[in-house]
Design an enzyme around this catalytic site. Structure first.
Site, PDB file in Angstrom:
ATOM      1  CG  HIS A 144       0.719  34.512  45.303  1.00  0.00           C
ATOM      2  ND1 HIS A 144       0.960  35.984  45.098  1.00  0.00           N
ATOM      3  CD2 HIS A 144       1.378  33.965  44.287  1.00  0.00           C
ATOM      4  CE1 HIS A 144       1.630  36.252  44.168  1.00  0.00           C
ATOM      5  NE2 HIS A 144       2.053  35.006  43.456  1.00  0.00           N
ATOM      6  CG  HIS A 219      -0.326  34.247  39.380  1.00  0.00           C
ATOM      7  ND1 HIS A 219       0.634  33.872  38.278  1.00  0.00           N
ATOM      8  CD2 HIS A 219       0.441  34.694  40.498  1.00  0.00           C
ATOM      9  CE1 HIS A 219       1.861  33.828  39.035  1.00  0.00           C
ATOM     10  NE2 HIS A 219       1.655  34.294  40.029  1.00  0.00           N
ATOM     11  CD  GLU A 356       1.816  37.969  39.458  1.00  0.00           C
ATOM     12  OE1 GLU A 356       1.658  37.847  40.779  1.00  0.00           O
ATOM     13  OE2 GLU A 356       2.887  37.568  39.050  1.00  0.00           O
TER      14      GLU A 356
HETATM   15  C1  GLA Z   1       4.644  35.560  41.721  1.00  0.00           C
HETATM   16  C2  GLA Z   1       5.714  35.670  42.389  1.00  0.00           C
HETATM   17  C3  GLA Z   1       6.998  34.859  41.936  1.00  0.00           C
HETATM   18  C4  GLA Z   1       6.406  33.316  41.783  1.00  0.00           C
HETATM   19  C5  GLA Z   1       5.112  33.120  41.065  1.00  0.00           C
HETATM   20  C6  GLA Z   1       4.703  31.855  41.402  1.00  0.00           C
HETATM   21  O1  GLA Z   1       4.778  36.162  40.444  1.00  0.00           O
HETATM   22  O2  GLA Z   1       6.218  37.129  42.338  1.00  0.00           O
HETATM   23  O3  GLA Z   1       7.819  34.716  42.584  1.00  0.00           O
HETATM   24  O4  GLA Z   1       6.136  32.966  43.210  1.00  0.00           O
HETATM   25  O5  GLA Z   1       4.215  34.119  41.624  1.00  0.00           O
HETATM   26  O6  GLA Z   1       5.620  30.898  41.175  1.00  0.00           O
END
Ligand code: GLA
Length: 391
Positions: A144, A219, A356
């Protein structure tokens, strides 16, 4: 007899007038509902960050439907208040009560994620024969956007617009050349538009002055029950995807795309989230539940409906539309009861889910996946919509 006829006649005229005037009144009311007083934006101060940067909060509202709160810190959606089938409005977005809490470590609550949403193996990628190394902030991998991704910066307010049928908040952020290890000055804008039909559009745009990679996403965690003490296992989800992206034990794609046929990943028909979430399926086990990218159908068709979530008890429904090839469906498996809800509780495991929309994880290292490379002179532009309704 004559008298009867006259009174019948005048009665009919009276009834006609009532219906006519009534309908006129409805028309007038309808027009009034289209005025700015129903759709609008309120702007106020939200606080000051640890680095002394001012943060604002915007409330985008559609008084006949939903209200969306967005802060300039991380461009985060802090709340979406939507009615249930009885008209009771509740917030369906996992969030905190103040800025201080958003600045503490948290798993991207409500945030804009960039420059690269999802994982990049070993935090490494190569462009034009130059190898770039990002921070490893998720075991051996980068997740991210790195240590200070787009979720932790204060976005500028580029534009505010109020129309009869929509309200618009455009945020901008300049990510400098080599910020978090990514090449190129990336001029980014994200435009949130709340529409009269209770849909929230998120439009992402970016340009660069050097070859780089981009994969932006939103997110937000949703719990359509509006009750964060409950899990989302009772939600019914539909994802229009025949395949998904299998991962290894660090959640990096193995490189193949797998069919969802006869697996817990088949959400082509509406399916209860909890139905297979504890299955012994290897991929479900690796994710600790769902934490995978689905390969969306109809990729050649651009912007289309790709997923839905429905909460039967409240009647709340959310539809997701996007032009992206994938959606990471994450069921909040890492939420562990340590983060506080705004009203004194804690966010427990699986108390929220994310849709997402994005390209596939680790695309920069997997040439067979759709490319996330952005060249100077090109424009990155992608749109996702979250549309709320009641059934
Ligand atoms: C995304 C990732 C997850 C986790 C979340 C935040 O969805 O794929 O594995 O890291 O973000 O916790």
């Amino acid at each position: 007899m004559k008298l009867m006829n006259i009174s019948l006649f005048s009665g009919a005229i009276f009834a006609f007038l009532i219906i006519y005037l009534g309908s006129k009144e409805n028309t007038v009311n309808y027009k009034v509902q289209n005025e700015k007083s129903v759709m609008g934006i309120e702007r106020s101060s939200y606080g000051v960050t640890e680095n002394d940067e001012k943060v604002e909060v915007f409330k985008l509202y559609n008084l006949k439907g939903i209200q969306v709160s967005i802060i300039t810190y991380g461009g985060r959606i802090t709340a979406v208040e939507t009615p249930d089938k009885n008209g009771n409005k509740e917030n369906v977005i996992l969030g905190f009560k103040n800025l201080e809490q958003y600045e503490k470590p948290n798993p991207y609550f409500g945030a804009l994620v960039g420059r690269y949403g999802n994982r990049i193996a070993k935090g490494k990628f190569t462009l034009n024969n130059i190898e770039y190394q990002l921070a490893k902030n998720n075991g051996e991998n980068s997740l991210h956007g790195g240590l200070v991704g787009f979720d932790k910066v204060v976005w500028k307010v580029a534009e505010i617009e109020e129309n009869e049928t929509s309200v618009v908040l455009k945020l901008s952020y300049l990510s400098k050349d080599m910020e978090e290890g990514f090449p190129g000055n990336l001029k980014t804008t994200v435009t949130y538009t709340l529409n009269y039909d209770n849909s929230l559009d998120v439009l992402y745009e970016a340009t660069t002055d050097k070859t780089t990679i981009v994969n932006l996403t939103q997110h937000s965690y949703f719990n359509l029950s509006g009750d964060f003490s409950q899990t989302i296992l009772d939600h019914v989800v539909e994802i229009n995807a025949d395949k998904f992206v299998p991962v290894d034990n660090t959640l990096i794609p193995t490189g193949n795309l797998a069919s969802v046929d006869d697996t817990p990943f088949d959400f082509r028909a509406p399916t209860l989230v909890g139905k297979h979430i504890n299955s012994k399926n290897e991929q479900v086990t690796l994710g600790g539940g769902y934490d995978h990218c689905w390969v969306l159908n109809n990729q050649g068709k651009g912007y289309r409906s790709v997923a839905k979530a429905y909460h039967p008890a409240s009647g709340r429904t959310m539809e997701v539309l996007t032009d992206q090839p994938g959606v990471q469906f994450y069921t909040g498996n890492f939420l562990d009861g340590t983060l506080p809800t705004p009203n004194g509780g804690v966010f427990g495991k699986r108390s929220g889910f994310c849709f997402e929309t994005q390209h596939y994880p680790d695309a920069p290292n997997q040439p067979q996946f759709p490319s996330t490379v952005l060249e100077p002179g090109e424009k990155y532009e992608t749109k996702t919509t979250f549309k709320f309704s009641v059934n």
